[in-house]
Structure formats: structure tokens, C-alpha cells
Design an enzyme around this catalytic site. Structure first.
Site, PDB file in Angstrom:
ATOM      1  CB  SER A   1      -0.922  -0.002   1.230  1.00 44.65           C
ATOM      2  OG  SER A   1      -1.862   1.046   1.121  1.00 44.65           O
ATOM      3  CD  GLU A   2      -1.117   3.498  -3.375  1.00 40.12           C
ATOM      4  OE1 GLU A   2      -1.440   2.476  -2.744  1.00 40.12           O
ATOM      5  OE2 GLU A   2      -1.928   4.150  -4.046  1.00 40.12           O
ATOM      6  CG  ASN A   3      -0.861   3.945   3.597  1.00 42.54           C
ATOM      7  OD1 ASN A   3      -1.009   3.043   2.784  1.00 42.54           O
ATOM      8  ND2 ASN A   3      -1.431   3.934   4.774  1.00 42.54           N
TER       9      ASN A   3
END
Lengths: 227, 227
Positions: free
Chosen positions: B61-63
Site C-alpha cells: 500500500s502506497e502509504n
């Protein structure tokens, strides 16, 4: 003795000037330093440029800062949330400038700022509306655009643990933009859930070294209630 | 889904278009063990539900999450752990956290095996339009351009047509581009379509559908895949 821990919000916010570029950590509400944002509102600096991934939810934190009318421009990747009422209203009224930046480019622009790199070529956004006006260059058969570093005057950061030298750890996905913003600002101000003795943090787990941190304020607010 | 059948009742023979969940299930069958995968916000996230736990696929996930697991039971929510869609998630055993610049270095550096995104339109040369429409709300790009430019294998999961029956597989995108020439395969409610140097090549169709009938609801020329 080095002691970056300050006792009051007024000390934490001292010297933030009108016109500052303020980097605000967090992804949505997770890792977003709401107490420091409230402190900045209290401190009163205006004509600010805010750099943050999102543009605030409801009427708290970042949204509350925007609502004061003291933010001239926001640089973000996703100015849309479940409840972006404040930003949308300002933006539609033409009362805030918006610079939309791809999320990875935004992170890298701050990483570059902290690492002494003035600009860099990236494949992200080539051929899109967000590449307009930017230098394009072909390197080994692929096209790239030139993106500038994005330094801040001030970074507002949320940590999980901190010691008096400013060494920091983060909690789960609340790490997000915080470590990279800490490196990119002249003054990095931290709110932390826990203050620990110097030497108590496992050096293997320190995610931000104290060299990047200016001031630490203890804000044990508990758990975030919204995402 | 039903709308498409209704709007194209004269051109589509008796066939049962897939639901969004069924498209996700179909796509998940093509993800082998060992791949590192980013799933876009919305329908693509459902793909994870159809990868059985014994098949080790690592979701990013990008975060800043590598090894993201499914949604937690309400009693087990970690309020510091959200995905890029700002939903509570879990971390699988073996998972890890990283900051945003590292997370996007991983993406832009081409380290993922697969990214699955939703889209408004895909062009026959692989151009992707998935971040902005002509509506007047503030533009929001998030990590879409970084993922699209950086991931060597980009698959799109979307309905074959809009609710009013217009083809989403087009000769040239009319919506603003996310990236140029990046989409490798499209999974729709009607078909699985490869993007090749010679345009769209149909790999499979839902039972009862013919290439002629699919062509009727597709703007760009189609041919059957040869491999």
C-alpha cells in the site's frame, strides 16, 4: 546538555513567520500532528504555503487551519477526502491556490530537499497535464520530466516515541510522510505520544535521527478516531 | 452491469456480464504465488479477497505498508494502520512499514510485479486515463501516476462500457491521461483483453458472447489473441 524537548506549545511554535512553507505530516488523519496544527493557528502566522498529502477532513486539524484563511496555497496529491468541505469551499471561491503533485513525486521532492538534491528527473506524469511547463528529457530511451526539490521552512511531525536528542520512532502506517518531511525543513517540530529517556530507544529502530529534529512537544492524546 | 445489457440489448447476445466482485475473482486467478502487488483504491482492492491465504502474494500500500493483510475484526482494529483508501487493515506476519519516499521508490523503481488500477478509459496503445474527468471538483491524482509510470505490469479492472453504453476501450483517450502506453491487460465485465503493439487482443469472453458482439460495444478494433 542537548534538550530539544519543550514544555509549552508557545515554545514549540516560536519564530514561525508569515509566508512560511509548512510541511504537515500524515496520510489522511493518521500521523497528522493535529495538536501542532492547532498550535500554529494559535500562534497566528499567515500567508502560509502548506504541503500535505490531503486537504483536511471536516473542521479539525488541517481543515481548521485552512478555515482561518491563513493558507495562501496548498501543495498536495489528493485534495479529496470523505469530507473535504472546507477546502472545496475555499477552492471553488478562488481563495486558495492548489498545486496538485503526484504522491510519489511529492515525497521524492521533499526527500531531495533533505538530501541536498536541487531537482531530479522522474518518469511519473510524463505526457500528462501535470507535466505542462516542465523540462522533458530522454535518457537511455525513456522520457522523464524535471521536478524541483520541495524544501520547507517548518515541518510539523507526529511521532510515537521521542528522546531529548530528537530521535524518533513511529507507529504502524502513521510513519508515512513524517520521516521525509523531518529531513526537508529548516525547523522540524515534533509532537510525540511518548517521551523516553536518552538511550531507551533501540538504535536499530530509530526511524528519524535527532539531527533532523529541532523541537519535541509531549502530546499524549491517545488514538486517532478518524482516518 | 445490468445497465450495460439493457442499453445494448440489441447488440449483446444472451450472456451474463460479470459483477465487479466476479471480475476481481477472475483477475485474482492470474496472480501467481510470489508476486508483489499494489491494488488501486476501489474495485481493485477486492482482488485481495480472492487470493487464497496459502498462495503467498505480498500486497503493498502506497502509504508505506508491504505485506498488507485483510480488514481486521472490529475488536482488533489498530487505529494507526490504514491502507491507501484510508480503511483499517492488518499487517501479515512478515510484513513491514516504510516511509513515503521509500514506498514510492519501490513503486517507481519497478520493484512491484503487478499493479491493478481502475480506469475511465484505456486506449489501444495502452494509454491510461483514470485520475480526472471533466467535472469541476478539485483535481486529485494521489499515487496513480507514480504507479502507472513505475510498475512494469499494469492491469486495469473496469466495466467494459460506461453506464450509458459508451466504450471504455478506445482508440484515443478523451479524458486527461494518467500515463502513456502503460496498460498491459484489461479485465472487464465482458472480457479479458491484452494490449499489444497491434492493439487490443481478446483473450477470453464471458460465455455466450461473440467477438462480433463484443466489437459492437467496443470503440477500438478487436481481434482474438493468438497465444
Amino acid at each position: 546538555m542537548i534538550n530539544k524537548i519543550v514544555q509549552t506549545m508557545a515554545e514549540a511554535m516560536a519564530g514561525i513567520r508569515d509566508g512560511s512553507v509548512v510541511l504537515v505530516g500524515g496520510f489522511g488523519s493518521i500521523g497528522q500532528p493535529n495538536a501542532l496544527i492547532d498550535g500554529l493557528i494559535e500562534q497566528g502566522a499567515k500567508d502560509l504555503t502548506v504541503v500535505a498529502n490531503n486537504s483536511g477532513v471536516g473542521h479539525v486539524g488541517l481543515a481548521r487551519l485552512l478555515e482561518t484563511g491563513r493558507v495562501r496555497k496548498i501543495v498536495c496529491s489528493f485534495p479529496r477526502t470523505a469530507d473535504p468541505v472546507v477546502f472545496e469551499k475555499l477552492w471553488r471561491a478562488g481563495r486558495i491556490e492548489l498545486e496538485v503533485v503526484p504522491q510519489g513525486t511529492m515525497a521524492e521532492r521533499m526527500r531531495a530537499a533533505g538530501a541536498g538534491i536541487p531537482a531530479f528527473y522522474t518518469p511519473t506524469a510524463v505526457g500528462t497535464a501535470l507535466a505542462e511547463g516542465k523540462e522533458e528529457r530522454e535518457i537511455r530511451g525513456r522520457k522523464y520530466i524535471l521536478e524541483d526539490a520541495l524544501p520547507g521552512d517548518v515541518a510539523l511531525i507526529e511521532a510515537w516515541e521521542a528522546d531529548r536528542w530528537g530521535n524518533l520512532t513511529y507507529k504502524s502506517s502513521a510513519r508515512n510522510f513524517n520521516p521525509v518531511m523531518a529531513t526537508a525543513a529548516k525547523t522540524t517540530i515534533v509532537q510525540t505520544q511518548h517521551i523516553v529517556e536518552l538511550g531507551a530507544l533501540d538504535p536499530e529502530k530509530v526511524a528519524t535521527a535527532g539531527i533532523f529534529v529541532s523541537r519535541v512537544l509531549h502530546v499524549p492524546y491517545g488514538e486517532p478516531t478518524v482516518t | 452491469m445490468n445497465t450495460i445489457v439493457k442499453d445494448n440489448v440489441k447488440t449483446l447476445p444472451a450472456c451474463q456480464p460479470l459483477s465487479r466482485r466476479q471480475i476481481a475473482e477472475r483477475l485474482a486467478r492470474d496472480i501467481p504465488e510470489g508476486w508483489y502487488v499494489n491494488l488501486g483504491i476501489g474495485a481493485p482492492l477486492q482482488v485481495a479477497d480472492y487470493v487464497p491465504p496459502e498462495r503467498e502474494v505480498i500486497f503493498q500500500s502506497e502509504n508505506g505498508i508491504l505485506g498488507m493483510g485483510p480488514a481486521p475484526a472490529p475488536a482488533e482494529i489498530n487505529r494507526w494502520l490504514i491502507n491507501a483508501g484510508k480503511q483499517y487493515v492488518t499487517l501479515r506476519s512478515g510484513g513491514s512499514y516504510m516511509h513515503h519516499a521509500d514506498s514510492f521508490a519501490l513503486i517507481r523503481g519497478g520493484h512491484l510485479d503487478l499493479c491493478v488500477l481502475g480506469a475511465f478509459q484505456v486506449a489501444e496503445n495502452g494509454d491510461l486515463a483514470n485520475w480526472a474527468t471533466t467535472t469541476d471538483s478539485a483535481p486529485a491524482v494521489g499515487g496513480a501516476m507514480d504507479l502507472a509510470a513505475g510498475t512494469p505490469r499494469l492491469w486495469v479492472l473496469m466495466d467494459h462500457t460506461t453506464k450509458t453504453g459508451e466504450s471504455r476501450l478506445v482508440r484515443r483517450c478523451s479524458y486527461p491521461l494518467t500515463a502513456i502506453g502503460v496498460v498491459k491487460r484489461i479485465y472487464t465485465n465482458l472480457a479479458v483483453v491484452d494490449v499489444t503493439p497491434d492493439g487490443f487482443a481478446v483473450r477470453e469472453m464471458v460465455p455466450g458472447l461473440t467477438l462480433d458482439a463484443l466489437q459492437e460495444v467496443t470503440d477500438a478494433p478487436l481481434r482474438m489473441a493468438t497465444n
